[in-house]
Scaffold this motif. Sequence first.
Motif, PDB file in Angstrom:
ATOM      1  N   TYR A 281     -22.359  31.720 -61.543  1.00 51.86           N
ATOM      2  CA  TYR A 281     -21.210  31.768 -62.453  1.00 51.86           C
ATOM      3  C   TYR A 281     -21.229  30.613 -63.441  1.00 51.86           C
ATOM      4  CZ  TYR A 281     -18.937  35.664 -60.118  1.00 51.86           C
ATOM      5  OH  TYR A 281     -18.636  36.911 -59.640  1.00 51.86           O
ATOM      6  N   ASP A 282     -22.359  29.933 -63.556  1.00 54.77           N
ATOM      7  CA  ASP A 282     -22.475  28.859 -64.538  1.00 54.77           C
ATOM      8  C   ASP A 282     -22.335  29.448 -65.944  1.00 54.77           C
ATOM      9  OD1 ASP A 282     -22.920  26.403 -65.673  1.00 54.77           O
ATOM     10  OD2 ASP A 282     -25.105  26.608 -65.677  1.00 54.77           O
ATOM     11  N   GLY A 283     -21.341  28.987 -66.680  1.00 59.26           N
ATOM     12  CA  GLY A 283     -21.084  29.522 -68.007  1.00 59.26           C
ATOM     13  C   GLY A 283     -20.224  30.771 -68.020  1.00 59.26           C
ATOM     14  N   GLU A 284     -19.888  31.297 -66.844  1.00 59.05           N
ATOM     15  CA  GLU A 284     -19.087  32.522 -66.760  1.00 59.05           C
ATOM     16  C   GLU A 284     -17.594  32.217 -66.625  1.00 59.05           C
ATOM     17  OE1 GLU A 284     -20.139  35.885 -66.627  1.00 59.05           O
ATOM     18  OE2 GLU A 284     -22.068  35.159 -67.308  1.00 59.05           O
ATOM     19  N   ILE A 285     -17.272  31.081 -65.995  1.00 61.93           N
ATOM     20  CA  ILE A 285     -15.874  30.733 -65.749  1.00 61.93           C
ATOM     21  C   ILE A 285     -15.519  29.488 -66.558  1.00 61.93           C
ATOM     22  CG2 ILE A 285     -14.154  30.142 -64.001  1.00 61.93           C
ATOM     23  CD1 ILE A 285     -15.849  31.449 -61.916  1.00 61.93           C
ATOM     24  N   PRO A 286     -14.463  29.529 -67.369  1.00 64.28           N
ATOM     25  CA  PRO A 286     -14.038  28.329 -68.090  1.00 64.28           C
ATOM     26  C   PRO A 286     -13.737  27.192 -67.114  1.00 64.28           C
ATOM     27  CG  PRO A 286     -12.879  30.278 -68.895  1.00 64.28           C
ATOM     28  CD  PRO A 286     -13.618  30.700 -67.669  1.00 64.28           C
ATOM     29  N   GLU A 287     -13.981  25.963 -67.555  1.00 66.21           N
ATOM     30  CA  GLU A 287     -13.855  24.812 -66.659  1.00 66.21           C
ATOM     31  C   GLU A 287     -12.452  24.683 -66.081  1.00 66.21           C
ATOM     32  OE1 GLU A 287     -14.715  19.978 -66.578  1.00 66.21           O
ATOM     33  OE2 GLU A 287     -15.191  21.171 -68.355  1.00 66.21           O
ATOM     34  N   ASN A 288     -11.420  24.952 -66.909  1.00 67.86           N
ATOM     35  CA  ASN A 288     -10.052  24.822 -66.408  1.00 67.86           C
ATOM     36  C   ASN A 288      -9.760  25.826 -65.295  1.00 67.86           C
ATOM     37  OD1 ASN A 288     -10.167  26.909 -68.391  1.00 67.86           O
ATOM     38  ND2 ASN A 288      -7.935  26.900 -68.524  1.00 67.86           N
ATOM     39  N   GLU A 289     -10.285  27.054 -65.449  1.00 65.87           N
ATOM     40  CA  GLU A 289     -10.072  28.067 -64.411  1.00 65.87           C
ATOM     41  C   GLU A 289     -10.911  27.760 -63.171  1.00 65.87           C
ATOM     42  OE1 GLU A 289     -10.472  32.069 -65.778  1.00 65.87           O
ATOM     43  OE2 GLU A 289      -8.551  32.001 -66.835  1.00 65.87           O
ATOM     44  N   LEU A 290     -12.097  27.197 -63.374  1.00 64.60           N
ATOM     45  CA  LEU A 290     -12.924  26.808 -62.229  1.00 64.60           C
ATOM     46  C   LEU A 290     -12.213  25.739 -61.406  1.00 64.60           C
ATOM     47  CD1 LEU A 290     -15.607  26.833 -60.650  1.00 64.60           C
ATOM     48  CD2 LEU A 290     -16.459  25.121 -62.258  1.00 64.60           C
ATOM     49  N   ASN A 291     -11.648  24.749 -62.088  1.00 66.70           N
ATOM     50  CA  ASN A 291     -10.925  23.686 -61.373  1.00 66.70           C
ATOM     51  C   ASN A 291      -9.710  24.243 -60.646  1.00 66.70           C
ATOM     52  OD1 ASN A 291     -12.713  21.700 -62.265  1.00 66.70           O
ATOM     53  ND2 ASN A 291     -11.527  21.291 -64.134  1.00 66.70           N
ATOM     54  N   THR A 292      -8.989  25.168 -61.312  1.00 67.50           N
ATOM     55  CA  THR A 292      -7.830  25.794 -60.667  1.00 67.50           C
ATOM     56  C   THR A 292      -8.259  26.573 -59.434  1.00 67.50           C
ATOM     57  OG1 THR A 292      -6.666  25.989 -62.781  1.00 67.50           O
ATOM     58  CG2 THR A 292      -5.910  27.398 -60.988  1.00 67.50           C
ATOM     59  N   LEU A 293      -9.356  27.314 -59.565  1.00 70.82           N
ATOM     60  CA  LEU A 293      -9.859  28.112 -58.452  1.00 70.82           C
ATOM     61  C   LEU A 293     -10.202  27.228 -57.257  1.00 70.82           C
ATOM     62  CD1 LEU A 293     -10.828  30.818 -57.311  1.00 70.82           C
ATOM     63  CD2 LEU A 293     -12.993  30.479 -58.485  1.00 70.82           C
ATOM     64  N   VAL A 294     -10.900  26.123 -57.516  1.00 73.21           N
ATOM     65  CA  VAL A 294     -11.282  25.213 -56.435  1.00 73.21           C
ATOM     66  C   VAL A 294     -10.045  24.570 -55.810  1.00 73.21           C
ATOM     67  CG1 VAL A 294     -12.540  23.098 -55.863  1.00 73.21           C
ATOM     68  CG2 VAL A 294     -13.564  24.781 -57.412  1.00 73.21           C
ATOM     69  N   ASP A 295      -9.096  24.152 -56.656  1.00 71.09           N
ATOM     70  CA  ASP A 295      -7.870  23.539 -56.138  1.00 71.09           C
ATOM     71  C   ASP A 295      -7.099  24.500 -55.239  1.00 71.09           C
ATOM     72  OD1 ASP A 295      -8.427  21.214 -57.439  1.00 71.09           O
ATOM     73  OD2 ASP A 295      -7.050  21.560 -59.115  1.00 71.09           O
ATOM     74  N   LEU A 296      -7.040  25.759 -55.658  1.00 71.05           N
ATOM     75  CA  LEU A 296      -6.329  26.748 -54.847  1.00 71.05           C
ATOM     76  C   LEU A 296      -7.045  26.999 -53.523  1.00 71.05           C
ATOM     77  CD1 LEU A 296      -5.310  29.322 -57.620  1.00 71.05           C
ATOM     78  CD2 LEU A 296      -3.783  27.849 -56.312  1.00 71.05           C
ATOM     79  N   MET A 297      -8.370  27.027 -53.565  1.00 69.18           N
ATOM     80  CA  MET A 297      -9.133  27.242 -52.337  1.00 69.18           C
ATOM     81  C   MET A 297      -8.966  26.070 -51.373  1.00 69.18           C
ATOM     82  SD  MET A 297     -12.589  28.982 -53.887  1.00 69.18           S
ATOM     83  CE  MET A 297     -13.394  29.212 -52.317  1.00 69.18           C
ATOM     84  N   LEU A 298      -8.771  24.883 -51.928  1.00 68.70           N
ATOM     85  CA  LEU A 298      -8.557  23.693 -51.098  1.00 68.70           C
ATOM     86  C   LEU A 298      -7.077  23.443 -50.823  1.00 68.70           C
ATOM     87  CD1 LEU A 298     -11.174  21.311 -52.748  1.00 68.70           C
ATOM     88  CD2 LEU A 298     -11.363  22.496 -50.550  1.00 68.70           C
ATOM     89  N   ASN A 299      -6.226  24.394 -51.229  1.00 64.32           N
ATOM     90  CA  ASN A 299      -4.778  24.294 -51.025  1.00 64.32           C
ATOM     91  C   ASN A 299      -4.177  23.063 -51.688  1.00 64.32           C
ATOM     92  OD1 ASN A 299      -4.723  26.648 -49.500  1.00 64.32           O
ATOM     93  ND2 ASN A 299      -5.119  25.546 -47.589  1.00 64.32           N
ATOM     94  N   LYS A 300      -4.748  22.643 -52.799  1.00 61.87           N
ATOM     95  CA  LYS A 300      -4.196  21.495 -53.504  1.00 61.87           C
ATOM     96  C   LYS A 300      -2.958  21.870 -54.307  1.00 61.87           C
ATOM     97  CE  LYS A 300      -8.404  18.751 -54.125  1.00 61.87           C
ATOM     98  NZ  LYS A 300      -9.302  18.136 -55.133  1.00 61.87           N
ATOM     99  N   LYS A 301      -2.897  23.139 -54.738  1.00 59.92           N
ATOM    100  CA  LYS A 301      -1.794  23.535 -55.623  1.00 59.92           C
ATOM    101  C   LYS A 301      -0.748  24.386 -54.920  1.00 59.92           C
ATOM    102  CE  LYS A 301      -3.830  23.110 -60.180  1.00 59.92           C
ATOM    103  NZ  LYS A 301      -4.010  23.733 -61.480  1.00 59.92           N
ATOM    104  N   GLN A 302      -1.187  25.332 -54.075  1.00 57.61           N
ATOM    105  CA  GLN A 302      -0.228  26.212 -53.417  1.00 57.61           C
ATOM    106  C   GLN A 302      -0.890  26.906 -52.252  1.00 57.61           C
ATOM    107  OE1 GLN A 302       0.243  28.810 -56.961  1.00 57.61           O
ATOM    108  NE2 GLN A 302      -0.267  30.449 -55.602  1.00 57.61           N
ATOM    109  N   GLU A 303      -0.098  27.237 -51.281  1.00 62.72           N
ATOM    110  CA  GLU A 303      -0.605  28.004 -50.141  1.00 62.72           C
ATOM    111  C   GLU A 303      -0.594  29.485 -50.507  1.00 62.72           C
ATOM    112  OE1 GLU A 303      -1.752  26.822 -47.324  1.00 62.72           O
ATOM    113  OE2 GLU A 303      -1.312  24.728 -47.751  1.00 62.72           O
ATOM    114  N   ILE A 304      -1.478  30.221 -49.887  1.00 62.61           N
ATOM    115  CA  ILE A 304      -1.503  31.667 -50.104  1.00 62.61           C
ATOM    116  C   ILE A 304      -0.370  32.290 -49.299  1.00 62.61           C
ATOM    117  CG2 ILE A 304      -2.892  33.751 -49.896  1.00 62.61           C
ATOM    118  CD1 ILE A 304      -5.348  31.944 -49.778  1.00 62.61           C
ATOM    119  N   SER A 305       0.536  32.961 -49.953  1.00 59.49           N
ATOM    120  CA  SER A 305       1.672  33.544 -49.249  1.00 59.49           C
ATOM    121  C   SER A 305       1.236  34.755 -48.435  1.00 59.49           C
ATOM    122  CB  SER A 305       2.746  33.966 -50.254  1.00 59.49           C
ATOM    123  OG  SER A 305       2.327  35.115 -50.962  1.00 59.49           O
ATOM    124  N   ASN A 306       2.038  35.059 -47.420  1.00 57.53           N
ATOM    125  CA  ASN A 306       1.758  36.227 -46.585  1.00 57.53           C
ATOM    126  C   ASN A 306       1.786  37.503 -47.406  1.00 57.53           C
ATOM    127  OD1 ASN A 306       0.978  35.615 -44.043  1.00 57.53           O
ATOM    128  ND2 ASN A 306       2.941  36.034 -43.054  1.00 57.53           N
TER     129      ASN A 306
END
Length: 402
Positions: A281-306
């Motif tokens: 996905y190098d060059g496929e995902i904008p950097e801001n969305e990549l960072n958001t994606l990683v943060d969400l996967m690491l639960n830095k921004k929000q938990e996944i709701s039921n």
Amino acid sequence: MYPLVSAVNKVDFAFILIYSIAAVVLLGITFAMVYFLFKYNKKRHPEPADIKGNLLAEVLWTVIPTIIFMGMFFVGWDSFVALRSVPKNAIEINVEGKMWSWKFTYPNGKVDKELYVPINKPVKLNITSADVIHSFYVPAYRIKIDAVPGLTTYAWFNPNKKGDYDILCAEYCGVRHAYMLSKVHVVDEEEYAKFISGEKEKTANVTLPELLDKYGCSDCHSLNGEVLVGPPLNDIKGRKTIVIIDGKEKEIVADEKYIKDSILYPGKEIVKDFENIMPPYDGEIPENELNTLVDLMLNKKQEISNIEVGKKLIDDEGCTGCHSTDGSIIAAPSFKNLYNAKKQVIKDGKEYTVTADEEYIYVSTKYPEREIVKGFDPIMPPFDYLTDEQIKAITEYIKSLK
């Protein structure tokens, strides 16, 4: 130039003509067979006749099939030309197939997993594949064309009626082929302009399932612990994983750097027991969305709701193939307004009234044959392999559809 709506009409006419000719020929042959069976049976003609030839018959069965064949060829060619004659003012959208999702890139660079088009504007699709051969298939617009790696093909259509239309893959492309689905959303020009400008995205906080869906990650990775084609992504923070690097095994801990590298360069470290089929996905995902994606996967921004997990489970398990979420009836009761609703069910041959509460949803999911909703066939398979937590998430999602 062909009229914008003529391509679909010409394809339909070609099929109707071919089916009509086939029906006439079938009926004619059947009638002739039955006629000769009675007229020339052994009782009437104990001695078989020796027919040496008939010039008229020879001419007829040569000329008539030739006329039929040439007629079908002309109609087929006419529809083919219509499908390949793209209007000069068509909007061009790039389509890329990959295991197992579609990616649409719009003229301004916007990327989405679903196709949005303005009504009454011709659309040209430039179609290719990132991995294996797929087939881009939109039944509503009679489009079915291969997506081939290293080759760009094209198709066009005129969306002359607002609505949502199915997109499928018509070429078997691997274990998740049946899940390679998307939608054509035909909207008015104002809504299309908002979508293109990104206003739709700015109005809501993006969630992890939305980002995973956008880039096709959820076709191979689950959020509920289920192992699909790739490792599950739930509880990935700090997870110890065995990976293969240059043919050797190594234990790593899933941190921010590892997750980013696995997205951008997945071939560098392959999780043990999984195949190296994920595209980079190098060059496929904008950097801001990549960072958001990683943060969400690491639960830095929000938990996944039921609710989100439940929605993903329902999609992954194919429940929406029979249960709608908008109140319409497909092959089973709709999930909308189901929770706490009164239902007439058949149990052990007797009719009962039940309330669709947590216990009912639990039993109906794991053992659907026990209580059959009146008026529906017992066609649902048991989902007894789902955990209690997964069924709880499904229940939460159904509760939200009020």
